[in-house]
Motif scaffolding. Structure first.
Motif, PDB file in Angstrom:
ATOM      1  N   ALA A 146      -6.008   4.758  -1.387  1.00 35.30           N
ATOM      2  CA  ALA A 146      -5.566   3.980  -0.435  1.00 35.30           C
ATOM      3  C   ALA A 146      -6.189   4.848   0.645  1.00 35.30           C
TER       4      ALA A 146
ATOM      5  N   THR B 156       0.887  -1.398  -0.098  1.00 27.44           N
ATOM      6  CA  THR B 156      -0.220  -0.012   0.224  1.00 27.44           C
ATOM      7  C   THR B 156       0.808   1.309   0.185  1.00 27.44           C
TER       8      THR B 156
ATOM      9  N   LEU C  77      -4.296   1.773  -6.553  1.00 23.44           N
ATOM     10  CA  LEU C  77      -4.510   1.206  -5.088  1.00 23.44           C
ATOM     11  C   LEU C  77      -3.734   2.686  -4.809  1.00 23.44           C
ATOM     12  N   GLY C  78      -2.302   3.518  -4.821  1.00 24.65           N
ATOM     13  CA  GLY C  78      -2.176   4.474  -4.940  1.00 24.65           C
ATOM     14  C   GLY C  78      -2.702   5.358  -4.366  1.00 24.65           C
ATOM     15  N   PHE C  79      -3.749   5.681  -4.904  1.00 24.44           N
ATOM     16  CA  PHE C  79      -4.816   7.509  -4.952  1.00 24.44           C
ATOM     17  C   PHE C  79      -6.062   6.804  -3.787  1.00 24.44           C
TER      18      PHE C  79
ATOM     19  N   VAL D  48      -1.377  -0.007  -9.313  1.00 23.50           N
ATOM     20  CA  VAL D  48      -0.864   0.161  -9.668  1.00 23.50           C
ATOM     21  C   VAL D  48      -1.782   1.944  -8.429  1.00 23.50           C
ATOM     22  N   VAL D  49      -0.681   2.850  -9.682  1.00 24.22           N
ATOM     23  CA  VAL D  49      -2.128   3.943  -8.971  1.00 24.22           C
ATOM     24  C   VAL D  49      -3.361   4.309  -8.625  1.00 24.22           C
TER      25      VAL D  49
ATOM     26  N   PRO E 151       3.640  13.059  -6.284  1.00 22.53           N
ATOM     27  CA  PRO E 151       3.260  13.980  -7.031  1.00 22.53           C
ATOM     28  C   PRO E 151       3.488  15.556  -6.347  1.00 22.53           C
TER      29      PRO E 151
ATOM     30  N   LEU F 203       1.305  13.502 -11.410  1.00 19.97           N
ATOM     31  CA  LEU F 203       1.283  12.600 -11.156  1.00 19.97           C
ATOM     32  C   LEU F 203       1.720  11.293 -12.632  1.00 19.97           C
ATOM     33  N   SER F 204       1.537  12.250 -14.167  1.00 16.11           N
ATOM     34  CA  SER F 204       1.427  11.688 -15.409  1.00 16.11           C
ATOM     35  C   SER F 204       2.787  11.790 -15.739  1.00 16.11           C
TER      36      SER F 204
ATOM     37  N   VAL G 212       4.822  11.061 -13.099  1.00 14.75           N
ATOM     38  CA  VAL G 212       5.340   9.885 -12.292  1.00 14.75           C
ATOM     39  C   VAL G 212       5.751   8.337 -13.440  1.00 14.75           C
TER      40      VAL G 212
ATOM     41  N   LEU H 227       4.362   3.180 -16.286  1.00 17.88           N
ATOM     42  CA  LEU H 227       3.403   2.725 -15.586  1.00 17.88           C
ATOM     43  C   LEU H 227       1.902   2.704 -15.946  1.00 17.88           C
TER      44      LEU H 227
ATOM     45  N   ALA I 297       2.688   1.961  -2.963  1.00 12.08           N
ATOM     46  CA  ALA I 297       1.803   2.418  -4.571  1.00 12.08           C
ATOM     47  C   ALA I 297       0.809   3.953  -3.746  1.00 12.08           C
ATOM     48  N   PHE I 298       0.984   4.202  -2.374  1.00 14.07           N
ATOM     49  CA  PHE I 298       0.768   5.212  -2.231  1.00 14.07           C
ATOM     50  C   PHE I 298       1.450   6.641  -2.194  1.00 14.07           C
TER      51      PHE I 298
ATOM     52  N   GLY J  11       1.545   6.543  -6.509  1.00 13.72           N
ATOM     53  CA  GLY J  11       0.243   8.012  -6.687  1.00 13.72           C
ATOM     54  C   GLY J  11       0.324   8.915  -6.199  1.00 13.72           C
ATOM     55  N   PHE J  12       0.547   9.427  -4.568  1.00 15.53           N
ATOM     56  CA  PHE J  12      -0.141  10.734  -3.913  1.00 15.53           C
ATOM     57  C   PHE J  12       1.580  11.181  -3.328  1.00 15.53           C
TER      58      PHE J  12
END
Lengths: 279, 276
Positions: B149, A15, B145-147, B142-143, A26, B125-126, B128, B134, A18-19, A22-23
């Motif tokens: 979470a 987690t 899962l991260g966003f 994956v993205v 960025p 994000l784009s 990365v 990805l 990915a976090f 994804g967050f």
């Protein structure tokens, strides 16, 4: 529970990795880039607060702020009043409440882009009789968006209000009735105070949804005419992808937008939470 | 008197219901009409010359490859939601049971991420995801899962706090490893939360437009929302017939899903709302 502590890689790494991608990365990169001029990250040059100054001077951005603010306030009121009334009507014993609930909630499951095109068909079908169209008149565009978002979100808020109504203990209402309160007094002095937790949640959701609206805006009006129906999220998007060389300004606008949403959410929570009563 | 009032209310609600459902049906019958009829008289039923049968659907599927994008959307939604459910429940359980400075930081970050609007991170994000390659549906999982979470971890921690710790301690003392304890003891207890989180994340990912649009290599992969936007924007003359068919094909899975697990969806929404 000390035994589980050393198992952290199994439980946390998927987690958190990915976090981070994804967050967290960025987000930090976004704050940094808002102070630079760049087209790709490697050519970023520090320019201080210049991007922010450009953003505030951009009249399309300030216009999008007022448009978005007006939109958020109007939808906040309409959605909550109608959803509250519907929830009240549907918690009374009545035939067919389940069918009504099912129908009112349904639009919420449809995506913003799809919703936008569904309503474009309806609006253009009506407005063609008046020799006009949604993308010719900013006022019509505004109300078109309001109708669309009401249609989408009323059902969702209604479900939350219904859950709220069902958690009001019956004896409180009974006591009000015995004490001779009329329907209006019961609503404003008993029901609404008891419903404050639900009202807090629904107003929070509607106002932040209003500010963050993007898909519906893009699909229904795309800002037409002349960027007059462009909301903040779409304005930021267009700054990033519409002109090259403005990526830094776009990122600065995004940071301003983020701070604004956080401030509004915090203010809203403070205002409505203080009105909640102990049950 | 009271009965009359009730009857009146039911009538109003019925009319409102018809108004509510009208737009969807309007799109449905327009999907069987020819292009000019859609533009000029969207409210009239198909018939005679305006009726074109399944031609719009054939167009949407043949020319635009709609079925393929439905397939990708299903793929992305199913695997992203599965990943979110498994990994975020593990994370949520762990950070509730192990109280350290770090787990508190993780929890605070998850809460924080729920208020941040997507525009704040969309461009970076784009960047990365491009750098890490990805840009495929697998990478998108994956993205997501991260966003996703933030909400998921928040809801799982909320539930774990209400489970008595003694059951898990007993399992650990009886010789279960923490991984076994989680999967054999904790996971079955958390079933209702899995359903709520699963529904909220499914609704979000299925309908999401901007995130997949920016992350995916859209020359190769398109989700339903992307293809509808693409049909509208890429050609000079807009093929309204194909768009109507695409809208219907986008709505049908949602309606089927909704009608088959309506009870859980309504519960999930009510449970998710407590997060405010």
């Amino acid at each position: 529970m000390r035994a589980i502590k050393k198992y952290w890689p199994i439980f946390l790494i998927p987690t958190m990795a990915a976090f981070a991608i994804g967050f967290v990365i960025p987000f930090i990169l976004g704050i940094y880039l808002s102070f630079t001029k760049f087209t790709t990250v490697t050519d970023a040059k520090w320019v201080g607060i210049k991007n922010y100054a450009t953003a505030f001077k951009d009249s399309t951005f300030t216009h999008s702020f007022w448009f978005t603010a007006a939109f958020a306030v109007v939808t906040l009121i309409l959605i909550n009043v109608i959803a509250f009334a519907l929830a009240m009507a549907l918690t009374k014993k009545r035939r067919g409440t389940n069918v009504f609930r099912t129908v009112f909630f349904m639009p919420n499951l449809i995506g913003g882009i799809v919703l936008g095109y569904i309503w474009q068909l309806i609006f253009s079908g009506i407005l063609v009789h008046f020799n006009t169209a949604l993308n010719l008149n900013a006022k019509l565009g505004f109300w078109g968006l309001v109708i669309l978002v009401c249609w989408q979100q009323i059902g969702y808020m209604m479900i939350i209000y219904i859950a709220g109504f069902q958690s009001i203990p019956g004896d409180v209402l009974e006591a009000a009735e015995i004490d001779g309160a009329n329907a209006r007094q019961t609503l404003f002095k008993v029901t609404i105070p008891m419903m404050m937790p639900s009202i807090t949640i629904c107003t929070f959701l509607t106002i932040t949804n209003g500010f963050k609206l993007f898909d519906q805006n893009l699909a229904l009006t795309a800002g037409a005419p002349m960027k007059q129906t462009e909301m903040m999220a779409l304005n930021i998007y267009n700054t990033f992808y519409g002109r090259t060389g403005f990526e830094g300004v776009g990122q600065a606008k995004a940071v301003i937008f983020f701070l604004l949403v956080v401030a509004i959410a915090a203010l809203q929570q403070k205002l409505t939470r203080s009105k909640e009563v102990q049950q | 008197m009271e009965n009359k009032g009730k009857w009146y209310g039911t009538t109003v609600l019925t009319f409102l219901c018809i108004f509510w459902i009208f737009p969807v049906f309007c799109v449905l019958w327009n999907s069987f009409k020819n292009k000019t009829a859609i533009n000029l008289q969207p409210f009239s039923l198909p018939g005679g010359k305006t009726f074109v049968g399944m031609e719009n659907y054939a167009q949407a599927i043949g020319k635009y490859g709609l079925l393929k994008s439905v397939g990708w959307t299903v793929f992305i939604t199913v695997f992203s939601v599965a990943a979110i459910l498994i990994f975020c429940s593990m994370c949520g359980w762990f950070i509730t049971r192990v109280r350290t400075k770090w787990t508190k930081v993780i929890y605070a970050l998850c809460i924080f991420s729920m208020v941040v609007p997507f525009q704040m991170v969309m461009f970076t994000l784009s960047l990365v995801t491009n750098k890490l390659h990805l840009t495929t549906p697998w990478g998108l999982i994956v993205v997501y899962l991260g966003f996703g979470a933030g909400l998921a971890v928040f809801m799982f921690t909320g539930f774990v706090r209400s489970i008595p710790i003694e059951i898990e301690e007993a399992a650990l003392i009886d010789g279960c490893t923490p991984v076994q304890t989680f999967f054999k003891v904790v996971l079955p207890i958390m079933k209702p939360t899995y359903i709520s989180v699963g529904i909220l994340e499914t609704m979000w990912i299925w309908n999401d437009f901007l995130l997949p649009y920016l992350v995916l290599d859209i020359k190769k992969y398109k989700t339903i929302s992307i293809i509808i936007q693409y049909m509208k924007g890429s050609y000079g003359s807009v093929d309204m017939g194909a768009i109507m068919a695409a809208l219907i094909l986008a709505v049908i899975p949602v309606v089927v899903f909704y009608l088959s697990c309506q009870k859980y969806i309504i519960k999930g929404v009510a449970a998710g709302a407590v997060k405010g």
